[in-house]
Design an enzyme around this catalytic site. Structure first.
Site, PDB file in Angstrom:
ATOM      1  N   ASP A 219      21.323 -53.343 -27.048  1.00 61.44           N
ATOM      2  CA  ASP A 219      21.814 -51.966 -26.604  1.00 61.44           C
ATOM      3  C   ASP A 219      23.252 -52.438 -26.238  1.00 61.44           C
ATOM      4  OD1 ASP A 219      21.213 -49.027 -25.558  1.00 61.44           O
ATOM      5  OD2 ASP A 219      22.146 -50.115 -23.847  1.00 61.44           O
TER       6      ASP A 219
ATOM      7  N   TYR B 280      24.168 -37.650 -24.684  1.00 64.84           N
ATOM      8  CA  TYR B 280      24.393 -38.510 -23.560  1.00 64.84           C
ATOM      9  C   TYR B 280      25.429 -39.172 -23.425  1.00 64.84           C
ATOM     10  CZ  TYR B 280      23.312 -43.160 -25.791  1.00 64.84           C
ATOM     11  OH  TYR B 280      23.641 -44.192 -26.454  1.00 64.84           O
TER      12      TYR B 280
ATOM     13  N   TYR C  93      30.227 -46.825 -20.301  1.00 68.32           N
ATOM     14  CA  TYR C  93      30.514 -45.724 -21.267  1.00 68.32           C
ATOM     15  C   TYR C  93      31.844 -45.045 -20.951  1.00 68.32           C
ATOM     16  CZ  TYR C  93      25.510 -45.774 -22.254  1.00 68.32           C
ATOM     17  OH  TYR C  93      24.247 -46.247 -22.579  1.00 68.32           O
TER      18      TYR C  93
ATOM     19  N   HIS D 237      13.491 -47.965 -28.937  1.00 70.31           N
ATOM     20  CA  HIS D 237      14.618 -48.547 -28.634  1.00 70.31           C
ATOM     21  C   HIS D 237      14.656 -49.795 -27.749  1.00 70.31           C
ATOM     22  CE1 HIS D 237      19.124 -48.901 -27.863  1.00 70.31           C
ATOM     23  NE2 HIS D 237      18.870 -48.801 -26.522  1.00 70.31           N
TER      24      HIS D 237
END
Length: 314
Positions: free
Chosen positions: A101, A150, A228, A293
């Site tokens: 990830d 998201y 992010y 995931h």
């Protein structure tokens, strides 16, 4: 688990918590969002039993590692600076690198900035995403999926924190770990609106969920969300690396139900030559059927064996 040692290491102006076990060649594990060193617990035990020194940090902003307040302190340069400082502090010259990830994104950048420190790479879930000089990653996702995706929703400081706080953290972690593809993760009502699974999948227990919940209750989610929020700054600062190939020996593993694998165009990129062009020393691509995931936890033994099979060559 009691054999795993926990240490606080000063690096790059912060204090970093690491979990470690074993002796021998070093394997450095990088976790994703919203995870912790704990996501690698199975791999730490497996590979240390086969003669490797395994190290899994809580990355900047997570768990028992410091969490600087500004999102501008979470570019890939900061994160990789933490990791290089960690290796220097421990006197480690080179490592086998394993990422998942966000940890995979960091690992790709690590291999572009400091390939001299990496013997080989095993990355999970997120393939190399070469920098697009025409549009940053956030706006690219916005154009593809809209404002409710998201990755885009996470950009607004405080918004997702409020969303997460509206749900018991243990329940929130259950919702997140239950996410599967193929639909992109668009969440108009936030993650709190995700369906709570009727029962726990076999790959995690109440004990696991409670560990994550306890740590995120202590730390909060802002540190992880700042990865992010620093994306656009990272995009600006990495302009000199546009077009760079990753030349470290690499193995890539993904589940066929992974939401990243199901992004439009991703399968074609991975399998039709684009990925191999950007990562010319890509030696193996594994797609695991029926896996979502959080692959390193869902199929822990298989992933551990895949990692060992690859790094044992070097």
């Amino acid at each position: 688990m009691e054999k795993i040692e926990h240490t606080i290491v000063p690096t790059n102006g912060i204090n970093m918590h690491i979990a470690s076990i074993g002796t021998g060649p070093v394997v450095l594990f990088l976790h994703g969002f919203p995870e912790l060193w704990y996501s690698w617990r199975h791999q730490l035990l497996y590979l240390s039993s086969l003669g490797y020194r395994c190290i899994a940090p809580d990355l900047r902003g997570y768990g028992d590692t410091d969490s600087p307040p500004s999102a501008a302190s979470y570019t890939v340069f900061h994160i990789i600076g933490d990791l290089v400082g960690l290796l220097d502090h421990l006197g480690i010259d080179q490592v086998f690198l394993v990422g998942h990830d966000w940890g995979a994104i960091v690992a790709w950048h690590f291999c572009s900035f400091r390939p001299d420190r990496v013997k080989a790479l095993v990355n999970l879930s997120v393939p190399y995403l070469p920098r697009n000089p025409a549009i940053n990653l956030v706006e690219g996702f916005r154009a593809l999926f809209g404002d409710d995706y998201y990755f885009c929703r996470f950009q607004e400081p405080g918004e997702s924190e409020k969303d997460f706080a509206s749900v018991d953290t243990a329940i929130l972690m259950k919702k997140i770990f239950a996410i599967v593809g193929p639909q992109p993760l668009c969440v108009p009502n936030g993650f709190s609106g995700l369906q709570t699974p009727d029962s726990l999948p076999s790959w995690y227990s109440d004990e696991d969920i409670n560990y994550y919940a306890t740590k995120f209750n202590e730390k909060g989610f802002t540190g992880g969300l700042n990865y992010y929020r620093a994306c656009n700054l990272t995009w600006e600062l990495t302009a000199p690396w546009t077009g760079l190939q990753i030349k470290v020996p690499t193995k890539f593993i993904v589940g066929d139900l992974d939401i990243v694998y199901c992004i439009p165009g991703m399968k074609e990129y991975i399998h039709n030559g684009g990925f191999k062009k950007d990562v010319p020393n890509l030696q193996d691509v594994v797609v695991m059927e029926g896996v979502a995931h959080f692959i390193n936890q869902e199929k822990a033994e298989e992933i551990s064996a895949h990692i060992y099979e690859f790094i044992n060559k070097f």
